[in-house]
Design an enzyme around this catalytic site. Structure first.
Site, PDB file in Angstrom:
ATOM      1  N   GLU A   1      -4.656  -7.139  12.805  1.00  0.00           N
ATOM      2  CA  GLU A   1      -4.007  -6.821  11.604  1.00  0.00           C
ATOM      3  C   GLU A   1      -2.499  -6.453  11.712  1.00  0.00           C
ATOM      4  OE1 GLU A   1      -5.005  -4.155   7.769  1.00  0.00           O
ATOM      5  OE2 GLU A   1      -5.779  -3.776   9.481  1.00  0.00           O
TER       6      GLU A   1
ATOM      7  N   ASP B   1       0.762  -1.220  -0.047  1.00  0.00           N
ATOM      8  CA  ASP B   1      -0.091  -0.017   0.055  1.00  0.00           C
ATOM      9  C   ASP B   1       1.040   1.262   0.096  1.00  0.00           C
ATOM     10  OD1 ASP B   1      -1.669  -2.075   0.280  1.00  0.00           O
ATOM     11  OD2 ASP B   1      -3.144  -1.073   1.632  1.00  0.00           O
TER      12      ASP B   1
END
Length: 860
Positions: free
Chosen positions: A824, A593
């Site tokens: 996460e 990302d």
């Protein structure tokens, strides 16, 4: 999704309903209709020259034929020749190769044994079959928080549950899940069995074991649980409901129906408690709106009667039945589904008894024992790992297996900018397809992600190799004729309802790391080391043999569409080189990302991580070719490419900074960029927005951001064990002022100019500091590798390995017990606190492989 009633019971040898239709849809290309961009150009006048009458008549006849063809075929013909339309047609055309899921090993008993399952990971408890239009079932309940009532159904963080997740699951026929919702705690157990007389796929049962966690019950309302168990037919078949209220063990039938796949079926309730039951029936094919449907009905009935209950009424031809079960806590409730009830001589009562009460308790205990024994046997947790950590490891794989879902639908493929369909859509649809896959997070990401799946399967493959191959086979069947796989799978209305619109469209120019090769490498290693039994070895070999043509197409897609200007270089396509709204244009396709790349994207970039992924893929393809004894040009090409990409001197020339011993991307870059507030006039108002400014001309050079990308040659074992560069890499990893923390290795160095910097006004740092477990697992794997290799840095690597492994396990386990979840990512500063999505039992479940010290071989 619609379909008429089907009354005949299906024979067990036939494919499940909808699969034949899906296969038919995938046989070949379909025309791309209704795509437009602006107006068609007008044709100029036809000029007549001085020619003979015969010639003129001949030309006139030919012209008439041409005009006739033009009038009748202009639209089709122009589209056929248009290169954009031709590309789009290819984008939605399946690869013409035998399907993975048509392999004999995935048919027959295997296919039937996996028919029913907890394959709806986006709901707290959801059951469906592996068929496009299934009979589905699920659980809702009313939670009480701060004196207010909330309907629970879809997994969502805003519910603020103390914990939820499968504590044990075997991926096939058993699971045990814990849910704690403020004062209410309960276990949901799932069991599937095949008995004489069952319909296709067998029978299943759910046990709900409710407890009150409050130390003192203040009133009756606090001690009453309101549950809603539903069954719905996605095909639209009408369902029946037992209108008699549940008052004794003689009236256990809740709902019933008939389908082509399982024949007649019945849903039964069994409990020793005193229960109050109500029901509602609805007619709709929109299953993603079930929560709103039930909540609206409850609210309407409560306004009319003042009671929080369903109205005991059904619509005509209802295909959804919702049963409200109100019980005083504690309570134990069994719900049994039996199929094949329309077959003469079917022992329904006997099967119901085996799925309820004492017999169900016995079977659940047996299954639990089997899971625990298998867990200890397969993962062989090391002695230094304590019992608390072992429980977390079991929950990690349990929730990963319990999070496997079955999805069916069509990916949406983005049209080029400026193009639309005649109906206004800016996408065309992929062919209808099924996907059986694990998911990263049941609350935030309950769908398939291509680069996550390789890490998921490194765990699942060790637990159940055949189950893993089934999942990988589904992914490989999604490859199109160009060798591309949509990186995010959003299939069906339920999946679409969970995804923001801007993330739905998939771009056939964009890829994702080919992490499935990590799993395939494990399978190959298992064959070489004799890990598998002969039957398993044969099945894996057959699997790889059929997969080769698909993997080859996938590899060639990367090799052609993601290649750089120089031989042996690659870069992730899809970065926005025109944006002024991002501090550093994101590289979503890399999976990392907002990890810093070259400040000004262009086609001269060299992305180090992609080069290393390509080496893994080429090496794996060569190994598969060797296993299959292939001696063709393709096999030789992979061998040559593997040698080329593992050329250490060439790697250093392209990516190494000699002074620091760090590897970097290469590209058009400057460090002097910033975000500044600018005033922008929108209609009649002036708004402030952040706009990027470049303060110096970028240059072609190494991109000086130390982090995960810099470590890819180390993680892939490319650096020779005797090289001084390895020593420098170990120093960079262990340096607290760069990457090292007491909780894991951070994603980029504290010395980076973009460390913990927001990328836009609304994008907080993601891969710019926090600790990610998949990359830490790969770092740990490399440290373990170098600690076993002869060389001057073996001891240093071993010391770092032990410390990093201990830090990661300790922090993940501590967070689990403090919060009830795996996360996460983990904060590199704030005491390793869990961040991002929860529960995230995707690649964070790799903590289990850290505990058992199970790592992929980096030998070449």
């Amino acid at each position: 999704m619609s379909g008429g009633s089907r009354r005949a019971a299906r024979s067990r040898g036939r494919p499940s309903p909808g699969e034949a239709d899906a296969a038919e849809s995938a046989r070949g290309p379909r025309p791309v209709e209704g795509i437009r961009k602006g107006r068609s150009r007008d044709h100029g006048p036809i000029q007549l020259r001085d020619v003979s009458l015969k010639t003129l008549l001949g030309l006139g006849f030919l012209a008439s034929l041409f005009l006739f063809f033009l009038v009748n075929n202009y639209q089709w013909g122009s589209r056929r020749e248009d290169p954009v339309v031709r590309k789009l047609r290819r984008a939605v055309t399946p690869l013409p190769a035998p399907r993975m899921m048509d392999l004999p090993q995935f048919q027959g008993e295997h296919q039937e044994s996996l028919y029913w399952g907890t394959y709806r990971p986006h709901v707290y408890l959801g059951i469906r079959a592996r068929t496009p239009r299934s009979l589905i079932a699920g659980l809702m309940w009313i939670g009480i928080k701060d004196g207010q009532f909330f309907l629970r159904h879809i997994c969502q963080d805003s519910d603020d549950l103390s914990t939820y997740g499968w504590r044990d699951h075997n991926g096939r026929d058993y699971g045990r899940q814990e849910i704690v919702d403020h004062g209410l705690s309960f276990m949901t157990s799932f069991l599937k069995e095949k008995r004489e007389g069952s319909g296709y796929g067998g029978d299943w049962a759910v046990r709900l074991d409710l407890q009150n966690t409050k130390s003192k019950v203040h009133d009756a309302e606090d001690s009453t649980a309101h549950l809603f168990f539903y069954v719905a037919d996605e095909e639209g078949n009408s369902l029946g409901v037992q209108r008699q209220k549940f008052e004794s063990r003689d009236s256990t039938l809740l709902a019933f129906g008939e389908r082509n796949d399982v024949g007649g079926w019945e849903l039964h309730l069994d409990s020793q408690e005193k229960l109050d039951t109500h029901f509602s029936g609805f007619r709709t094919l929109h299953m993603h709106n079930l929560s709103e449907l039930v909540q609206g009905t409850l609210a309407f009935h409560a306004r009319r009667t003042g009671q929080l209950q369903l109205p005991d009424a059904i619509e005509d031809s209802s295909n959804i039945i919702v049963i409200q079960i109100s019980a005083t806590v504690p309570a134990k409730i069994d719900i049994a589904f039996v199929s094949g009830t329309n077959v003469e001589g079917s022992s329904i009562d006997e099967r119901i008894n085996s799925l309820t009460g004492v017999m169900l308790s016995t079977r659940l205990e047996e299954k639990q024992g089997e899971v625990e024994d298998k867990y200890v046997s397969i993962f062989n947790i090391k002695d230094e790992v304590d019992s608390e950590s072992m429980i977390v490891g079991r929950a990690a794989i349990g929730n990963l297996l319990g999070g496997i879902g079955y999805f069916y639908g069509q990916s949406r493929i983005a049209l080029p900018k400026g193009f639309t369909q005649e109906n206004g859509d800016k996408f065309i649809s992929y062919w209808p397809a099924a996907l059986f896959t694990a998911v990263p997070s049941r609350s935030f990401f309950p769908r398939g992600f291509l680069w996550d799946e390789g890490f998921h399967q490194m765990i699942i493959g060790r637990w159940d190799a055949k189950l893993s191959m089934d999942i990988i086979g589904h992914w490989l069947d999604l490859i199109n004729i160009d060798g591309w796989i949509p990186r995010e799978q959003i299939l069906g209305a339920e999946s679409l309802s969970k995804v923001p619109e801007e993330f739905v469209l998939q771009y056939p120019t964009n890829g994702n790391p080919p992490t499935l090769f990590l799993v395939l490498r494990d399978l190959l290693s298992g064959i070489r080391t004799g890990k598998f039994l002969s039957q398993e070895t044969n099945e894996i070999t057959d699997f790889l043999s059929r997969a080769y043509i698909r993997l080859n197409a996938w590899f060639q897609w990367f090799n052609t569409t993601q290649s750089g200007k120089d031989v042996g270089t690659f870069y992730w396509h899809g970065r926005d080189n025109t944006t002024t709204k991002e501090l550093n244009p994101k590289t979503l396709t890399s999976g990392l990302d907002d990890y810093p790349r070259a400040s000004h994207p262009n086609d001269e970039e060299r992305h180090l991580d992609l080069r290393c992924w390509m080496l893994l893929a080429a090496d794996c393809m060569h190994s598969i070719a060797e296993l299959l004894k292939m001696e063709n040009a393709s096999a030789q090409d992979y061998h040559q490419m593997s040698k080329q990409l593992s050329d250490f001197e060439k790697l250093n020339q392209m990516h190494l900074d000699d002074a620091s011993g760090a590897y970097f991307d290469f590209g058009y870059h400057t460090e002097k960029v910033r975000m500044r507030w600018h005033e922008v006039k929108v209609l009649d108002t002036v708004q402030r927005e952040l706009v990027r400014e470049t303060l110096e001309e970028p240059q072609l050079k190494l991109v000086p951001h130390l982090g995960y990308v810099s470590l890819f040659p180390f993680m892939m074992g490319i650096i020779p064990s005797e090289s001084p560069i390895l020593e420098k890499q170990l120093r960079l990893i262990s340096n607290r002022s760069t990457l090292w923390t007491d909780y894991g290795v951070r994603s980029i160095s504290k010395t980076s100019s973009l460390y913990m910097k927001r990328n836009t006004q609304h994008d907080p740092p993601y891969w710019r500091g926090p600790i990610w477990i998949n990359m830490n697992y790969m770092i740990l794997s490399a440290l373990h590798h170098y600690s076993q290799e002869d060389g001057p840095y073996r001891t240093t690597a071993g010391t770092l390995y032990q410390e990093l492994r201990s830090n990661l396990i300790r922090n993940i386990v501590r967070n689990y017990y403090e919060t009830g979840f795996l996360w996460e990512q983990y904060d590199q500063k704030n005491k390793g606190k869990g961040k991002g999505a929860r529960p995230f039992t995707g690649w964070t479940a790799l903590v289990l492989l850290m505990m058992t010290e199970a790592y992929p071989s980096l030998e070449r």
